[in-house]
Enzyme design. Sequence first.
Site, PDB file in Angstrom:
ATOM      1  CE  LYS A  32     -74.451 -38.477  37.719  1.00  0.00           C
ATOM      2  NZ  LYS A  32     -74.114 -37.644  36.580  1.00  0.00           N
ATOM      3  CD  GLN A  67     -66.920 -34.990  39.623  1.00  0.00           C
ATOM      4  OE1 GLN A  67     -67.792 -34.132  39.716  1.00  0.00           O
ATOM      5  NE2 GLN A  67     -65.781 -34.776  39.001  1.00  0.00           N
ATOM      6  CB  ILE A  68     -70.094 -33.231  45.723  1.00  0.00           C
ATOM      7  CG1 ILE A  68     -70.147 -31.972  44.868  1.00  0.00           C
ATOM      8  CG2 ILE A  68     -68.840 -33.268  46.592  1.00  0.00           C
ATOM      9  CD1 ILE A  68     -70.263 -30.684  45.664  1.00  0.00           C
ATOM     10  CE1 TYR A  69     -72.308 -36.546  40.154  1.00  0.00           C
ATOM     11  CE2 TYR A  69     -70.948 -37.968  41.511  1.00  0.00           C
ATOM     12  CZ  TYR A  69     -71.191 -37.330  40.309  1.00  0.00           C
ATOM     13  OH  TYR A  69     -70.311 -37.470  39.268  1.00  0.00           O
TER      14      TYR A  69
END
Length: 78
Positions: A32, A67-69
């Site tokens: 991220k 996790q999705i981003y």
Amino acid sequence: MERSSNEVSNPVAGNFVFPSNATFGMGDRVRKKSGAAWQGQIVGWYCTNLTPEGYAVESEAHPGSVQIYPVAALERIN
């Protein structure tokens, strides 16, 4: 067991292909760009009306956690 009329009768299974213009590919290492830290490998992708290009990232620190981003939140690492 009865099925309701809105159930999917034939679930999708098997391989899928990333879009030809995808920013990342399966297995690419990313993190991220800002906010809470998350680093890992691309394990899938998704798209919605609000997120035309998004990725599922499996954590290197916590294997099995995903996790999705959106693409804009991620950067490639070596």
